[in-house]
Design an enzyme around this catalytic site. Sequence first.
Site, PDB file in Angstrom:
ATOM      1  N   LYS A 149      -4.589  -6.545   3.838  1.00  0.00           N
ATOM      2  CA  LYS A 149      -4.595  -5.487   2.814  1.00  0.00           C
ATOM      3  C   LYS A 149      -6.018  -5.209   2.340  1.00  0.00           C
ATOM      4  O   LYS A 149      -6.393  -4.054   2.100  1.00  0.00           O
ATOM      5  CB  LYS A 149      -3.710  -5.906   1.638  1.00  0.00           C
ATOM      6  CG  LYS A 149      -3.719  -4.922   0.454  1.00  0.00           C
ATOM      7  CD  LYS A 149      -3.288  -3.521   0.875  1.00  0.00           C
ATOM      8  CE  LYS A 149      -2.857  -2.666  -0.313  1.00  0.00           C
ATOM      9  NZ  LYS A 149      -3.823  -2.516  -1.381  1.00  0.00           N
TER      10      LYS A 149
ATOM     11  N   GLU B  19     -10.183   2.250   3.927  1.00  0.00           N
ATOM     12  CA  GLU B  19      -9.886   3.390   3.048  1.00  0.00           C
ATOM     13  C   GLU B  19     -11.166   3.877   2.356  1.00  0.00           C
ATOM     14  O   GLU B  19     -11.411   5.082   2.256  1.00  0.00           O
ATOM     15  CB  GLU B  19      -8.848   2.960   2.020  1.00  0.00           C
ATOM     16  CG  GLU B  19      -8.466   3.988   0.985  1.00  0.00           C
ATOM     17  CD  GLU B  19      -7.539   3.384  -0.058  1.00  0.00           C
ATOM     18  OE1 GLU B  19      -7.802   3.589  -1.262  1.00  0.00           O
ATOM     19  OE2 GLU B  19      -6.575   2.700   0.320  1.00  0.00           O
TER      20      GLU B  19
ATOM     21  N   SER C 131       0.830  -1.202   0.000  1.00  0.00           N
ATOM     22  CA  SER C 131       0.000   0.000   0.000  1.00  0.00           C
ATOM     23  C   SER C 131       0.861   1.247   0.000  1.00  0.00           C
ATOM     24  O   SER C 131       1.918   1.296   0.623  1.00  0.00           O
ATOM     25  CB  SER C 131      -0.915   0.017   1.226  1.00  0.00           C
ATOM     26  OG  SER C 131      -1.726   1.188   1.208  1.00  0.00           O
TER      27      SER C 131
ATOM     28  N   HIS D  29      -7.614  -3.126   4.958  1.00  0.00           N
ATOM     29  CA  HIS D  29      -7.040  -1.782   4.818  1.00  0.00           C
ATOM     30  C   HIS D  29      -7.780  -1.000   3.735  1.00  0.00           C
ATOM     31  O   HIS D  29      -8.183   0.149   3.929  1.00  0.00           O
ATOM     32  CB  HIS D  29      -5.549  -1.888   4.469  1.00  0.00           C
ATOM     33  CG  HIS D  29      -4.948  -0.633   3.913  1.00  0.00           C
ATOM     34  ND1 HIS D  29      -5.143  -0.227   2.612  1.00  0.00           N
ATOM     35  CD2 HIS D  29      -4.161   0.324   4.487  1.00  0.00           C
ATOM     36  CE1 HIS D  29      -4.519   0.924   2.396  1.00  0.00           C
ATOM     37  NE2 HIS D  29      -3.917   1.270   3.524  1.00  0.00           N
ATOM     38  N   ASN D  30      -7.973  -1.633   2.577  1.00  0.00           N
ATOM     39  CA  ASN D  30      -8.630  -0.945   1.469  1.00  0.00           C
ATOM     40  C   ASN D  30     -10.093  -0.657   1.773  1.00  0.00           C
ATOM     41  O   ASN D  30     -10.619   0.383   1.377  1.00  0.00           O
ATOM     42  CB  ASN D  30      -8.513  -1.780   0.192  1.00  0.00           C
ATOM     43  CG  ASN D  30      -7.122  -1.721  -0.409  1.00  0.00           C
ATOM     44  OD1 ASN D  30      -6.158  -1.404   0.277  1.00  0.00           O
ATOM     45  ND2 ASN D  30      -7.004  -2.031  -1.682  1.00  0.00           N
TER      46      ASN D  30
END
Length: 489
Positions: free
Chosen positions: A186, A193, A130, A189-190
Site C-alpha cells: 500500500k 500515486e 485504497s 501504491h501511494n
Amino acid sequence: MNEPCDIAVIGLAVMGQNLALNFESRGYRVAVHNRTLETMDRFVAERTEGKQIVPCRTLEELVHALARPRKVMLMVKAGPPVDAYIEKLMPLLEPGDILIDGGNTYFADTERRTKAVEEQGLLYVGTGVSGGEEGALKGPSLMPGGSPAAWPEIRPLFEAIAARCGSDQTPCCDWLGPRGAGHYVKMVHNGIEYGDMQLICESYHLMKEGLGLSNAELYDVFAEWNRGVLQSYLIEITRDIFSVPDALTGEGELVDKILDTAGAKGTGKWMSQHALDLGVPSTLVTTAVFARSLSAMKDARVRASRILEGPDPKSAQSAWTRLGASRSEQIQAIADALYASKICSYAQGFVQLRVASDEFDWELDLGKCASLWRGGCIIRAQFLEPIMQAFADDRQLENLLLASYFRDAVLQRQDAWRRVVSVAAEVGIPVPAFSAALAYYDSLRRERLPANLLQAQRDYFGAHTYRRIDREGVFHTDWLHERRTPPEA
C-alpha cells in the site's frame, strides 16, 4: 439472544463508516464502536436505519457481540492510537481471534505488531485499503498481509467487499505475505500515486502555461487521453476537474481559484525514505514529494518571482514548434512524454517492491500486486494489464523497462519525451518528474556511468577504496603522493 456479528469496525470517520456499510451491504452483521460516542450515535442515527449494524458503547460490549473467531478491524489514525487499541483489546480476546489494521500504517509498525500480537496467541493483519471514501463504500482495493492463519477466516469478507475487475470479475484483494507485506505494498501504491499526480500536473502546466489551452480545451484533451493508453482514474478525475465552475463567485472554473500549495499525509515520504534505506533509486516519488514541499513554500516563491528572472513561456513560440507544427501534435508529444515517464515511475516502484520483498522475506508476487491495483484504488488504470502480463511472462523480471511491451512503448515515444523536457527547460516551465524519469532511463541504459570518478574522489579524501574493471580485489591509492603537481601560479 441477539445473532452474533461477523466483524467489528472501530473508528467511525468516513472511511470506517463506509467500510462498515460495505460489509453490511454484502450480508454481514457488523458491530461498530468509536472512541467519541457522539460520532457513533450520529452515524447510527443518520446512516444505519434498517441495517444489520450493531452499535457498541464499550470494547467489552463489542467483543461480546462477535462470533468466534472474532474479527476486529481498526480504522483509526495510524501510530499510537493503533497501539492503544491493541493494548486494550488483547486482554478481551481469545487465541485465534483476529485484529486487523486497515489504516495507512507504516509497514515497520505492522512488522512489530504482528510479532507482539502473535506472541499472545492472537492473529494480526495489516491491510492496505485504497479507493478513498467512495471505494470504501462501493469496493476498495485491499492489500492484506500479516498472520497467514488469518487469511482463510477473513478472505470471504474481504473478497465480498472488494472492487472487482476483468471479464471474470476477480476481486481486487489477495493475500500478499507475512507481517508488514500488505502495508508495504500500500505504501508503494501511494508513492506511485504521488508520481502519477505530479506527472499529470506537469502535463497540465505545459499545456496551460505554455500552449495556452483553456480549461474547456484541457477537458477535451484529458477526455481523449482517457480513451487511450493513458486511461486511468486519475486522468478521469482530472478531466472532470476542468469542468467544475466556481460556485462561490459564479465566474470561471474552480481549479483556477485554488491556492497552488499541495498537502501530503506522509506515505509518499515513507516510500522515498525507505528507498534510501534499501539503496533503490525511486527518484519519481522523491521528486514528487519535493515538488509538494516546494509548492508549500508559497510566500518564498512569491518573493523569488519578483527577483529571479527567466524566459516567458508564452513568448518562446519557436521552442514550442519543436514539439510539432500543429497544436494537436504538440499535445501528443506531451502525452507521449507523460506515458514514457509513467512507465519509469512504475518500473521504480516494482523494483522497490522486489528489493523489499527480498530484504524482509515476504516472497511478494509482483504480478499479483499489479492485479490488486486494477480496480477500486486510486492508481487503477488500463496500464496495469500489461504490467500483470509482463510479470506473468517472467516472474523474475528485473525491471519493467526490460519487458518488450514497455521497452517498445518507450522507444516509440522517446524522441517526443526528450523534446518535451528540452523545450520545458528552454521556456522555463519546471518539469521535475519528467526530467527525473528521463534521467533514470538514460542512467539505466548506460553500461558505464561517471561513478568511477566519484569513487576516486571518495578514495582520495577518505581512503574509501575502489575496485578495478581489469582485476579482482579492493584497492587504495595515495592520490596526494601520486598526483601531478599543479604548475606554480
